[in-house]
Design an enzyme around this catalytic site. Structure first.
Site, mmCIF file in Angstrom:
data_model
loop_
_atom_site.group_PDB
_atom_site.id
_atom_site.type_symbol
_atom_site.label_atom_id
_atom_site.label_comp_id
_atom_site.label_asym_id
_atom_site.label_seq_id
_atom_site.Cartn_x
_atom_site.Cartn_y
_atom_site.Cartn_z
ATOM 1 N N ASP A 185 0.819 -1.221 0.000
ATOM 2 C CA ASP A 185 0.000 0.000 0.000
ATOM 3 C C ASP A 185 0.849 1.265 0.000
ATOM 4 O O ASP A 185 0.663 2.161 0.845
ATOM 5 C CB ASP A 185 -0.939 0.017 1.210
ATOM 6 C CG ASP A 185 -1.751 -1.250 1.349
ATOM 7 O OD1 ASP A 185 -2.110 -1.835 0.318
ATOM 8 O OD2 ASP A 185 -2.010 -1.665 2.496
ATOM 9 N N GLU A 217 -11.287 0.524 -3.316
ATOM 10 C CA GLU A 217 -10.582 1.020 -2.125
ATOM 11 C C GLU A 217 -9.294 1.733 -2.535
ATOM 12 O O GLU A 217 -8.945 1.787 -3.713
ATOM 13 C CB GLU A 217 -10.277 -0.139 -1.168
ATOM 14 C CG GLU A 217 -9.500 -1.260 -1.811
ATOM 15 C CD GLU A 217 -9.427 -2.505 -0.944
ATOM 16 O OE1 GLU A 217 -10.003 -2.509 0.150
ATOM 17 O OE2 GLU A 217 -8.775 -3.475 -1.371
#
Length: 521
Positions: free
Chosen positions: A23, A183
């Site tokens: 991420d 997301e």
């Protein structure tokens, strides 16, 4: 968005951050780039790196390194800090993230990327993966994921950046491409156009990055009909690509950092999700990275101006020997949750790391005595020199390869039945078995874990020369792909540990050094 600025060929290796660094989020401030990643149940939280050339990175610390910023004491593994986003505006750095199972969405600020960072400032809305956007008119927006699975979408609202107070009601601005788990949203303004970029499909084989554009920060966003980044249709050594962020270098070239996984031939990776880098190509005002073209490779050759003067390559932070001679652990060292007071010390026996076992052990969700480094190479060995002479039943210390409570392998010394025993334990899918034990009178041992693509081998030596290999466990069992009840988002961390297995240990374990040796792939 000028991709005509081409003067030389840049060659570099992916991933730029090997091992469990998922991420990624990136900004540029002056001549330096700064990058952060998720950290989940590990403390300190949110590792932060700097680079001048986007290729060679130096860790300069952690964003969340104080207990008042991050309390993980009761977090389950793969909860905690999700998908942080890093932004820079008018001389201030902002990091916004989610503490899953804890205080939810918040951000912190700093005048310098190495800190100190502020205490958390809460924001009121959103599920996970919040991101900040600073518009030209002074307005500041939070974009965040909301909902679950196929109902997952992005909400957005304006905030007072000084307080975190919402200045508008949240609006649904992005529903993705119809796949599950929309997301990791990021809002950008590039050449007068707003771009909403997000991941879709979940962080496995269907993972992809998608984008939309609008002349309004709230949309509606025209979605580009295809993913701008994915390898879901390719037989390729890098899979699961997505969760991307964009950055512009000093020469007007655009780049993207994103997560990916280097799967073995058998379809798993103990290293977890890693950080990759690729150039962004603009076509008809749309960004493109790699839609099943295979241009994101392990060895990259990119014809464009360098981001800045290239840095000299160095040894990865995790490699080499740590003699524990400094007055603090290096930034590559992490703990499982917040370390309990008094559980570790570099002062108690100078030149060694002292661990004092807590009541909680490696299979418990609690505060344990554990200090480790991310495994960054499939082929590697990890060796430590430990002095430990337990006197009470259950006292234990050693060397561990950890994925989470349900999956870990350790070799160490255990006090059992009024004897000290060298032992090896394998925990697979939540079931623990001591697979070897033998009495020992040695108070000093060398412990070793060797990793290959297929297995971990556990060995020890009492004389520093002759090694006894006492156990082996399958590598797949420590991979995130082998979860049973709860998805795992982390790769393997190799650590030194101590425990009293139900009570605090009265005898400390001392580790004279820890050595990480990477081997040729």
């Amino acid at each position: 968005m000028n991709d005509q600025l081409v003067s030389q060929t840049i060659r570099y290796s992916n991933p730029i951050l090997p091992g469990f660094y998922p991420d990624p989020s990136i900004v540029r401030a002056g001549e330096y780039f700064y990058l952060i990643c998720s950290s989940f149940e590990y403390f300190p939280g949110v590792p932060i790196f700097q680079s001048r050339d986007l290729i060679h990175w130096e860790q300069i610390g952690h964003v969340l390194n104080q207990p008042n910023q991050l309390d993980l004491t009761d977090r389950k593994s793969s909860d905690g800090i999700y998908a942080p986003s890093l932004r820079y505006f008018e001389g201030i750095f902002y990091m916004i993230t989610t503490d899953v199972g804890g205080i939810g969405n918040f951000y912190v600020t700093a005048a310098a990327p190495a800190g100190p960072w502020s205490e958390p400032i809460h924001v009121p809305y959103g599920g996970i993966d919040p991101s900040l956007f600073f518009d030209d008119d002074g307005k500041v927006y939070v974009s965040a994921q909301q909902g679950a699975d196929y109902d997952s979408h992005v909400i957005q609202y304006e905030i007072n950046i000084a307080t975190g107070e919402a200045l508008s009601e949240p609006q649904v601005v992005w529903r993705g491409d119809g796949g599950p788990w929309t997301e990791g949203p990021h809002l950008y303004k590039i050449n007068g156009m707003y771009y909403m970029m997000s991941a879709s499909g979940g962080t496995a084989k269907e993972h992809r990055e998608i984008v939309g554009r609008s002349d309004n920060p709230y949309g509606p966003f025209e979605r580009y009909p295809e993913p701008i980044l994915t390898h879901r249709g390719l037989d390729h050594p890098i899979q699961y690509l997505g969760h991307a962020d964009l950055v512009e270098d000093v020469n007007g070239n655009w780049w993207s950092v994103f997560l990916g996984v280097r799967l073995t031939e058998n379809g798993y990776s103990v290293l977890g999700r890693e950080t990759f880098l690729a150039p962004v190509i603009w076509k008809d005002e749309w960004p493109h990275i790699d839609n099943n073209e295979g241009c994101v490779k392990l060895e990259m050759s990119v014809a464009r101006l360098p981001a800045a003067a290239p840095q000299a390559p160095g040894t990865a932070a995790g490699e080499g020997r740590d003699d524990f001679a400094a007055d603090h652990l290096g930034p590559e060292w992490i703990f499982v949750r917040n370390p309990p007071d008094g559980s570790y010390s570099l002062d108690e026996a100078p030149g060694s790391l002292t661990l004092r076992g807590q009541a909680a052990g490696l299979g418990d969700v609690g505060q344990i005595a554990f200090a480790g480094k991310r495994q960054q190479h499939t082929l590697a060995s990890f060796i430590t020199c430990m002095s430990f002479a337990p006197t009470a039943e259950g006292e234990e210390a050693g060397l561990c390869a950890r994925r989470d409570e349900d999956a870990h392998y350790e070799i160490g010394v255990l006090r059992s039945g009024d004897r000290n025993r060298v032992m090896a334990r394998l925990t697979i899918r939540g079931e623990s078995r001591i697979v070897y034990e033998a009495e020992t009178e040695a108070e000093r041992l060398l412990l070793k874990i060797e990793a290959t693509e297929n297995e971990y081998t556990l060995s020890y030596s009492e004389d520093d020369e002759n090694w006894s290999s006492i156990a082996a466990g399958p590598a797949r069992a420590l991979s995130p792909e082998d979860f049973v009840n709860k998805m795992c988002f982390t790769g393997v961390v190799i650590g030194l540990y101590a425990t009293g297995n139900g009570h605090p240990s009265g005898v400390p374990a001392r580790f004279d050094w820890f050595e990480y040796q990477a081997k040729q792939q």
